[in-house]
Scaffold this motif. Structure first.
Motif, PDB file in Angstrom:
ATOM      1  N   ARG A 103       1.806   7.942   6.496  1.00 20.07           N
ATOM      2  CA  ARG A 103       0.701   7.029   6.257  1.00 20.07           C
ATOM      3  C   ARG A 103      -0.610   7.796   6.138  1.00 20.07           C
ATOM      4  NH1 ARG A 103       1.403   2.089   4.696  1.00 20.07           N
ATOM      5  NH2 ARG A 103      -0.311   1.267   5.994  1.00 20.07           N
ATOM      6  N   ASP A 155     -13.511   1.298  -2.311  1.00 20.40           N
ATOM      7  CA  ASP A 155     -13.362   0.089  -1.494  1.00 20.40           C
ATOM      8  C   ASP A 155     -12.750  -1.073  -2.279  1.00 20.40           C
ATOM      9  OD1 ASP A 155     -14.537   1.307   0.741  1.00 20.40           O
ATOM     10  OD2 ASP A 155     -16.532   0.904  -0.083  1.00 20.40           O
ATOM     11  N   ASP A 190       0.824  -1.219   0.000  1.00 23.77           N
ATOM     12  CA  ASP A 190       0.000   0.000   0.000  1.00 23.77           C
ATOM     13  C   ASP A 190       0.858   1.268   0.000  1.00 23.77           C
ATOM     14  OD1 ASP A 190       0.969   0.030   2.564  1.00 23.77           O
ATOM     15  OD2 ASP A 190      -0.989  -0.076   3.558  1.00 23.77           O
ATOM     16  N   SER A 211     -17.624   1.887  -4.109  1.00 20.21           N
ATOM     17  CA  SER A 211     -17.439   2.784  -2.975  1.00 20.21           C
ATOM     18  C   SER A 211     -18.708   2.702  -2.149  1.00 20.21           C
ATOM     19  CB  SER A 211     -17.186   4.215  -3.441  1.00 20.21           C
ATOM     20  OG  SER A 211     -17.045   5.076  -2.329  1.00 20.21           O
ATOM     21  N   GLN A 247     -14.154   9.003  -4.311  1.00 19.79           N
ATOM     22  CA  GLN A 247     -12.789   9.307  -3.910  1.00 19.79           C
ATOM     23  C   GLN A 247     -12.350   8.457  -2.720  1.00 19.79           C
ATOM     24  OE1 GLN A 247     -12.663  13.556  -3.445  1.00 19.79           O
ATOM     25  NE2 GLN A 247     -13.049  13.940  -5.643  1.00 19.79           N
ATOM     26  N   HIS A 248     -13.215   7.540  -2.258  1.00 24.64           N
ATOM     27  CA  HIS A 248     -12.851   6.568  -1.225  1.00 24.64           C
ATOM     28  C   HIS A 248     -13.263   5.190  -1.732  1.00 24.64           C
ATOM     29  CE1 HIS A 248     -11.763   9.640   1.720  1.00 24.64           C
ATOM     30  NE2 HIS A 248     -12.864  10.321   1.335  1.00 24.64           N
ATOM     31  N   THR A 303      -5.595   5.559  -5.081  1.00 22.53           N
ATOM     32  CA  THR A 303      -5.092   5.938  -3.756  1.00 22.53           C
ATOM     33  C   THR A 303      -6.230   6.370  -2.862  1.00 22.53           C
ATOM     34  OG1 THR A 303      -4.762   8.268  -4.289  1.00 22.53           O
ATOM     35  CG2 THR A 303      -2.969   6.737  -4.841  1.00 22.53           C
ATOM     36  N   SER A 304      -5.909   6.522  -1.590  1.00 21.49           N
ATOM     37  CA  SER A 304      -6.922   6.916  -0.613  1.00 21.49           C
ATOM     38  C   SER A 304      -7.364   8.361  -0.812  1.00 21.49           C
ATOM     39  CB  SER A 304      -6.369   6.724   0.804  1.00 21.49           C
ATOM     40  OG  SER A 304      -5.181   7.484   0.984  1.00 21.49           O
ATOM     41  N   SER A 305      -6.598   9.131  -1.579  1.00 20.77           N
ATOM     42  CA  SER A 305      -6.991  10.515  -1.859  1.00 20.77           C
ATOM     43  C   SER A 305      -7.886  10.607  -3.083  1.00 20.77           C
ATOM     44  CB  SER A 305      -5.740  11.385  -2.070  1.00 20.77           C
ATOM     45  OG  SER A 305      -5.024  10.935  -3.222  1.00 20.77           O
ATOM     46  N   GLU A 357      -1.608   9.009   3.127  1.00 21.65           N
ATOM     47  CA  GLU A 357      -2.155   8.616   1.835  1.00 21.65           C
ATOM     48  C   GLU A 357      -1.550   7.255   1.453  1.00 21.65           C
ATOM     49  OE1 GLU A 357      -2.506  10.078  -2.823  1.00 21.65           O
ATOM     50  OE2 GLU A 357      -1.854  11.500  -1.281  1.00 21.65           O
ATOM     51  N   LEU A 366      -4.830   2.208  -2.149  1.00 22.36           N
ATOM     52  CA  LEU A 366      -5.872   1.382  -1.573  1.00 22.36           C
ATOM     53  C   LEU A 366      -6.059   0.061  -2.305  1.00 22.36           C
ATOM     54  CD1 LEU A 366      -8.711   3.904  -0.716  1.00 22.36           C
ATOM     55  CD2 LEU A 366      -7.129   2.787   0.829  1.00 22.36           C
TER      56      LEU A 366
END
Length: 749
Positions: A691, A745, A607, A711, A742-743, A656-658, A693, A696
């Motif tokens: 950590r 899963d 990650d 998501s 933007q998040h 990415t998580s962003s 960002e 994912l």
């Protein structure tokens, strides 16, 4: 204490114990070496064998005679020449009668003399009968012709030959085995015709080397028809040094899809092979064999049938496994140790053995010819005196009638020797009839011609050599046969490993969150629907074959592999992997991978945004400790591995998580066996270190395929045209996803 013998007044000799023990042990050692265990290069026999053959010849048990009870022969041997155990003597006799033990048997047996399946199953000596085999004539035929030295037997009442006048190198033909004190002998048998040709070649070319002799004697020839698979270079080394080994492999043929074994190695029984194969079948190590039968009978002494389970079984590979794990292939030690002509034991090479025997044979033939010449000269001398008496018959009769001592008068009157006079006096009157003169003169002429021939042969080395060659050729034609053990170089036999032995069935390996593993039959099961322990649940699954390995990846980046068929059944809840594997402290198992097809590759990533393509074979490791495959930056975690479809036009999608998504060609990622990998998507260093960002998810989008993003409860499908907006070079930041995604899963191509 003094080491010299001390004599006391009673005449007793006193010795220090260590000297007495040393002398006693050395005496015993030399006795075992010279008089029991090692054969002699001259006739190839041990003393007990020599005494058995000589005793049988003295009993009149020639190849044309009637059989006599073996107990009679053993009794004569023990009572006259060999005062040892009757059982050992009889077993030595049995060995010389078994065609499966001796290449050229010396004894012709009648009754139960054992079988290849159980050589020790012979009947007692009171039941069996025996006589000499025809081949034994080559050893005994010249005993009475002045060819051997004699020695008193054990009690001095009889004489026995020290050696037998072998007309062929029996040591090589029948071989020998024996264990002495500090040394042993293992000499394989050879083909008579081949050895005879080598002897003739060496007689004609005394400087011939071993390579030249091996053109006639390419290798041993056992009593059985199994193949000798020892490479020619190893056989040459064996004949050069006198040491080595010979490997023999069973022969088989195919009949209607079945394997039929038709010849076994030397001293290997069919029963033993059946037991060995059956034991593997019972242990489920030979699932490709359905049935095993022994169809041997008198017509086919060796016929073992192996029935494969299907026509898809690789029969050559199966037989290679059986050769490696059973006595269908056997190795024999070679140690050509024997007693030389000088009476000392030593190891000889092929040329030395043949040279020593030819030297012995030449001396034997010379002694035989000289013995015959002495007899001829003696007979001519007597005939000369008889002819004188015949021509003066009236005077001879007068002297015999009138003289009290006629012998000296005859000697003085006719100039006869004492032997001639004695012979004349012992001759019957009927032999002095008129026709006897013609017989005497005819016999004189015949003997004179034989005398001249014998003298010429004894005085000419070339004629003597030609005579020896002629006799060897005659015996080779009479007693020789074709080679039984063919010489064939074969690749080394390899045993099947557990993977090849396991049946190939579809299996699904299931890994739970807590690291429990199990394997279910079939690829159509629902892993998530299986029952799990309280607090545990489904994590990952791999669809493989039962004879394939499966790989587990832990949270520290280490990989481990186990054989699928060894995993517990899915009927239960499995067992913890930590019982079989030894991951680092605190590490948890995060993925299970299988080889979906030969040469498949997996995308490994962390990650932290780094990853690489890894071949499945590089993930295989020893079960317990595993090996480090994916190097993780500090604090990073392993992402679920992704199987590569295989097309070079496939693309990698990383988010990415962003909310940044990057798509790039799979070819931009390196293929490594281990390491950290290259940057997949750009994450600012400070945010990555803190950590703040993370990468994912990562997946592969097939060429022309779409990307599905999840998501929460919402999904978004990006078609190929949509993905082009997120296309970029590997390691770039990528483009921002639409609001609400933007998040992410999960990603799936």
């Amino acid at each position: 204490m003094s080491e010299t013998p001390i004599y006391n007044p009673e005449g007793l000799e006193r010795l220090p114990l260590h000297l007495f023990s040393e002398k006693a042990y050395l005496d015993y050692s030399m006795y075992v070496i010279l008089d029991r265990a090692l054969p002699h290069v001259a006739d190839g026999l041990k003393p007990v064998q020599r005494r058995i053959l000589y005793a049988m010849s003295e009993l009149g048990l020639s190849a044309a005679a009637k059989f006599k009870k073996s107990a009679r022969t053993v009794g004569d041997v023990l009572g006259k020449f060999h005062p040892h155990g009757d059982t050992a003597c009889y077993e030595a006799m049995v060995l010389m009668a078994q065609a499966f033990s001796y290449r050229y048997p010396l004894v012709d047996g009648q009754g139960n003399w054992g079988s290849p399946d159980d050589p020790k199953s012979f009947a007692a000596m009171r039941y069996t009968e025996a006589r000499l085999a025809p081949y034994a004539e080559t050893l005994l035929g010249e005993v009475a012709q002045g060819t051997v030295d004699w020695q008193p037997n054990f009690d001095g009442t009889l004489e026995e030959p020290k050696l037998l006048p072998a007309r062929l190198p029996n040591l090589l033909l029948n071989g020998a085995t024996g264990i002495a004190v500090g040394m042993a002998t293992d000499i394989p048998s050879h083909n008579l015709r081949e050895v005879a040709r080598a002897c003739i070649h060496l007689l004609r070319h005394p400087d011939a080397d071993i390579d030249a002799l091996m053109r006639h004697v390419p290798g041993p020839d056992f009593p059985t028809a199994a193949e000798i698979i020892t490479p020619a270079s190893e056989l040459a080394r064996m004949y050069q040094t006198g040491y080595g080994s010979v490997r023999q492999r069973a022969r088989y043929e195919m009949e209607e899809g079945d394997i039929v074994i038709t010849a076994l190695p030397y001293q290997v029984s069919g029963n033993r092979i059946m037991e060995q194969v059956a034991a593997q079948m019972q242990a489920r190590k030979l699932p490709m064999i359905e049935d095993l039968r022994d169809e041997s009978d008198h017509a086919c002494p060796t016929r073992l049938v192996i029935v494969p389970r299907s026509n898809r079984v690789d029969l050559a590979r199966l037989m290679s496994h059986l050769f490696a794990t059973t006595d269908l292939e056997k190795s024999y030690r070679v140690n050509m140790n024997m007693i030389a002509l000088d009476g000392r034991p030593r190891v000889m090479n092929l040329r030395e053995i043949l040279s020593q025997w030819l030297g012995y044979r030449t001396a034997t033939v010379r002694r035989r010819l000289q013995h015959r010449l002495d007899k001829v000269l003696e007979r001519l001398h007597l005939l000369e005196g008889l002819l004188i008496a015949f021509l003066n018959i009236d005077e001879v009769i007068r002297i015999i009638r009138t003289e009290d001592e006629p012998k000296p008068v005859l000697m003085q009157r006719f100039g006869l020797s004492e032997a001639q006079a004695e012979y004349v006096l012992n001759t019957r009157l009927r032999q002095l009839a008129r026709l006897e003169e013609m017989k005497i003169r005819a016999e004189q002429a015949e003997l004179a011609a034989e005398r001249d021939t014998l003298q010429q042969t004894l005085g000419d080395e070339g004629r003597l050599r030609d005579l020896i060659i002629e006799e060897i050729e005659r015996d080779a034609d009479k007693y020789g046969d074709e080679r039984r053990s063919p010489l064939t170089e074969r690749p080394a036999a390899l045993a099947l490993d557990d993977t090849e032995l396991a049946p190939s069935e579809p299996m699904t390996v299931v890994l739970s969150d807590k690291g429990w593993v199990r394997a279910a039959k079939g690829h159509d099961i629902d892993p998530a629907g299986l029952s799990y322990k309280s607090g545990d649940g489904f994590l990952a699954a791999a669809r493989v074959r039962s004879n394939q390995p499966v790989v587990f990846l832990d949270s520290s980046g280490r990989s481990y592999s186990l054989q699928t068929h060894t995993l517990p059944s899915a009927r239960g809840q499995g067992e913890p992997l930590t019982g079989r594997l030894d991951p680092p402290k605190g590490a948890a198992f995060r993925a299970v991978l299988g080889e979906t097809e030969p040469g498949c590759r997996w995308l490994l990533a962390s990650d932290a945004g780094y990853g690489f393509v890894c071949p499945f074979q590089a993930l295989l490791a020893k079960p317990k400790g595993g090996k480090s495959v994916l190097t993780l930056p500090e604090g990073a975690r392993v992402l679920p591995p992704v199987l590569l479809p295989g097309s070079p036009l496939d693309r990698v999608a990383a988010v990415t998580s962003s909310g940044h998504l990057l798509v790039f060609p799979i070819g931009e990622l390196p293929e490594l066996n281990r390491g950290k990998g290259n940057k997949i998507i750009g994450i600012p260093a400070a945010r990555a270190k803190a950590r703040e960002e993370l990468m994912l998810a990562i997946t592969i989008v097939p060429d022309g395929g779409s990307l599905l993003l999840t998501s929460g409860k919402r999904t978004l499908t990006l078609k190929p045209a949509d993905l082009d907006r997120y296309q970029g070079e590997r390691g770039r930041r990528g483009a921002m996803l639409p609001r609400g995604f933007q998040h992410v899963d999960a990603l799936s191509g």
